[in-house]
Design a protein around this motif. Structure first.
Motif, mmCIF file in Angstrom:
data_model
loop_
_atom_site.group_PDB
_atom_site.id
_atom_site.type_symbol
_atom_site.label_atom_id
_atom_site.label_comp_id
_atom_site.label_asym_id
_atom_site.label_seq_id
_atom_site.Cartn_x
_atom_site.Cartn_y
_atom_site.Cartn_z
ATOM 1 N N ARG A 230 13.224 -0.604 -6.954
ATOM 2 C CA ARG A 230 13.358 0.634 -7.726
ATOM 3 C C ARG A 230 12.705 0.483 -9.105
ATOM 4 O O ARG A 230 12.088 1.427 -9.620
ATOM 5 N N GLU A 231 12.820 -0.696 -9.689
ATOM 6 C CA GLU A 231 12.151 -0.947 -10.964
ATOM 7 C C GLU A 231 10.639 -0.975 -10.781
ATOM 8 O O GLU A 231 9.895 -0.460 -11.624
ATOM 9 N N LEU A 232 10.192 -1.577 -9.672
ATOM 10 C CA LEU A 232 8.757 -1.622 -9.405
ATOM 11 C C LEU A 232 8.196 -0.216 -9.200
ATOM 12 O O LEU A 232 7.080 0.084 -9.655
ATOM 13 N N ALA A 233 8.943 0.634 -8.533
ATOM 14 C CA ALA A 233 8.478 1.995 -8.252
ATOM 15 C C ALA A 233 8.118 2.738 -9.536
ATOM 16 O O ALA A 233 7.195 3.567 -9.549
ATOM 17 N N GLY B 292 2.372 9.078 -7.205
ATOM 18 C CA GLY B 292 2.256 9.382 -5.787
ATOM 19 C C GLY B 292 3.005 8.444 -4.875
ATOM 20 O O GLY B 292 3.238 8.757 -3.711
ATOM 21 N N PHE B 293 3.389 7.260 -5.383
ATOM 22 C CA PHE B 293 4.163 6.331 -4.571
ATOM 23 C C PHE B 293 5.646 6.700 -4.600
ATOM 24 O O PHE B 293 6.200 7.000 -5.655
ATOM 25 N N THR B 294 6.267 6.654 -3.435
ATOM 26 C CA THR B 294 7.702 6.919 -3.316
ATOM 27 C C THR B 294 8.372 5.717 -2.653
ATOM 28 O O THR B 294 7.924 5.266 -1.587
ATOM 29 N N TYR B 295 9.412 5.215 -3.271
ATOM 30 C CA TYR B 295 10.149 4.101 -2.675
ATOM 31 C C TYR B 295 11.028 4.630 -1.551
ATOM 32 O O TYR B 295 11.823 5.551 -1.743
ATOM 33 N N ALA B 296 10.870 4.053 -0.341
ATOM 34 C CA ALA B 296 11.582 4.548 0.841
ATOM 35 C C ALA B 296 12.721 3.644 1.274
ATOM 36 O O ALA B 296 13.375 3.926 2.281
ATOM 37 N N GLU C 23 5.874 4.746 0.201
ATOM 38 C CA GLU C 23 5.092 5.730 0.952
ATOM 39 C C GLU C 23 4.229 6.566 0.018
ATOM 40 O O GLU C 23 4.600 6.823 -1.129
ATOM 41 N N ARG C 24 3.075 6.911 0.561
ATOM 42 C CA ARG C 24 2.198 7.911 -0.035
ATOM 43 C C ARG C 24 1.818 8.870 1.076
ATOM 44 O O ARG C 24 2.001 8.550 2.253
ATOM 45 N N PRO D 26 2.174 -11.507 -6.042
ATOM 46 C CA PRO D 26 2.845 -10.405 -5.324
ATOM 47 C C PRO D 26 1.908 -9.216 -5.135
ATOM 48 O O PRO D 26 1.099 -8.890 -6.004
ATOM 49 N N LEU D 27 2.054 -8.566 -3.983
ATOM 50 C CA LEU D 27 1.159 -7.472 -3.610
ATOM 51 C C LEU D 27 1.931 -6.307 -3.020
ATOM 52 O O LEU D 27 2.997 -6.498 -2.425
ATOM 53 N N LEU D 28 1.372 -5.132 -3.154
ATOM 54 C CA LEU D 28 1.762 -3.975 -2.364
ATOM 55 C C LEU D 28 0.628 -3.772 -1.363
ATOM 56 O O LEU D 28 -0.521 -3.597 -1.762
ATOM 57 N N VAL D 29 0.936 -3.826 -0.068
ATOM 58 C CA VAL D 29 -0.100 -3.894 0.961
ATOM 59 C C VAL D 29 0.046 -2.727 1.924
ATOM 60 O O VAL D 29 1.145 -2.440 2.416
#
Length: 344
Positions: free
Chosen positions: A23-26, A32-36, A54-55, A117-120
């Protein structure tokens, strides 16, 4: 040093603690990014609970960083007799002495790498083909497009492709068609610039090998021996259970889907933090089907799509214009600066 954004310490967090970090990263991600929420993935003896973002029309997973050893270790493999026999036969066909020499020619070298660390992105995007509307496809394909549609209807085929021109595919639900046109004027430099302009990055070879194998030291993500029970695309008749999924296309322990298809390449690019390459791009996860088409055994033919450290020895000879119709890519977001902002 303790770092909850890296895999060992991340796995020690409770689900509530992971959720709070996500939630902090979001709050630090591009618009446009939504934490799911969190999801749990398990494959080949590895598992991870991680965050899903999600986008529109795409999904991303959080992959914690790690310090890993990558590349093929020539000695120390533990293949079963069937795998060893098959690869020895392939070695003889290639005119080399043994399995170790054969694989040594096909793999990236052993090296240490720190993966941040990555968002992939979960799945792959076609580089050479762009989906268009039926009207746009009609303008592009004209009479040849109508012939392609007639071909699909007459033969009940899944798809029809005119080489580096257009492609028509029947939708998975059986209702309607999807249309694609070839990006014949696409240049690598312009594509990379466009990706960056939208707030994304592309994978390096080090990052790809980490995501594909999770840092395992075996030949394949599941071990050194081939699984002869798998259902493989292009070789469905060899499957023990023809109704099972294509197992190479299932999400791995990071929650990421790979092509699992030697006819497809995945794009990686060099950068200052990755391996030292002079090539402008490094194709991974395939060889364009050259081994499989060339009559190699199942193990050798699928080695490009399954070996964690496979590096196509012919990659330097590949021309960009010739390869992009079978090239795919996934977007990533590197998170070092965003995590630093959270930790302030």
């Amino acid at each position: 040093m303790y770092n909850p954004w890296y895999r060992t310490d991340w796995k020690g967090l409770s689900s509530n603690e992971k959720d709070q970090q996500m939630r902090e990263l979001a709050l630090q991600l591009p618009p446009g990014f939504t934490y799911a929420g969190l999801s749990h993935f398990a494959r080949h003896g590895q598992e991870l609970e991680t965050g899903i973002f999600e986008r529109p029309r795409s999904r991303f997973v959080f992959v914690p960083g790690d310090q890993v050893t990558l590349g093929w270790e020539v000695s120390g493999h533990q293949m079963d007799e069937a795998t060893l026999t098959e690869l020895n036969e392939s070695a003889a066909e290639f005119g080399v002495d043994d399995v170790e020499e054969l694989l040594g020619q096909q793999m990236s070298p052993v090296r240490e790498a720190e993966i941040a660390p990555l968002l992939v992105e979960y799945g792959l995007n076609s580089l050479g083909w762009t989906q268009v509307s039926a009207e746009e496809a009609e303008d592009y394909g004209g009479e040849e497009l109508q012939e392609a549609i007639a071909h699909l209807e007459e033969r009940n085929s899944h798809s029809y492709e005119l080489y580096q021109s257009f492609r028509v595919e029947r939708r998975k639900d059986g209702h309607g068609l999807d249309y694609y046109v070839f990006n014949e004027d696409l240049l690598l430099e312009e594509f990379v610039e466009e990706v960056h302009s939208r707030g994304y990055d592309l994978l390096t070879e080090d990052e790809w090998e980490y995501l594909f194998g999770g840092g395992v030291r075996s030949l394949f993500p599941w071990g050194d021996s081939w699984n002869y029970k798998m259902k493989l695309r292009h070789l469905e008749n060899l499957a023990e259970d023809p109704h099972q999924d294509y197992v190479l296309e299932l999400p791995n322990a990071f929650g990421i889907q790979f092509a699992g298809d030697p006819y497809k390449y995945e794009l990686t690019v060099p950068h200052s933090g990755g391996s030292d390459h002079s090539e402008p791009f490094i194709p991974k996860g395939g060889d364009g089907g050259s081994l499989l088409c060339g009559g190699s055994s199942v193990v050798m033919g699928y080695l490009p799509a399954t070996a964690t450290a496979y590096r196509d020895p012919s990659a330097k000879e590949l021309e960009w214009e010739e390869i992009i119709d079978t090239m795919y890519f996934r977007r990533i977001v590197r998170l070092e600066s965003r995590i630093a902002a959270i930790q302030k």
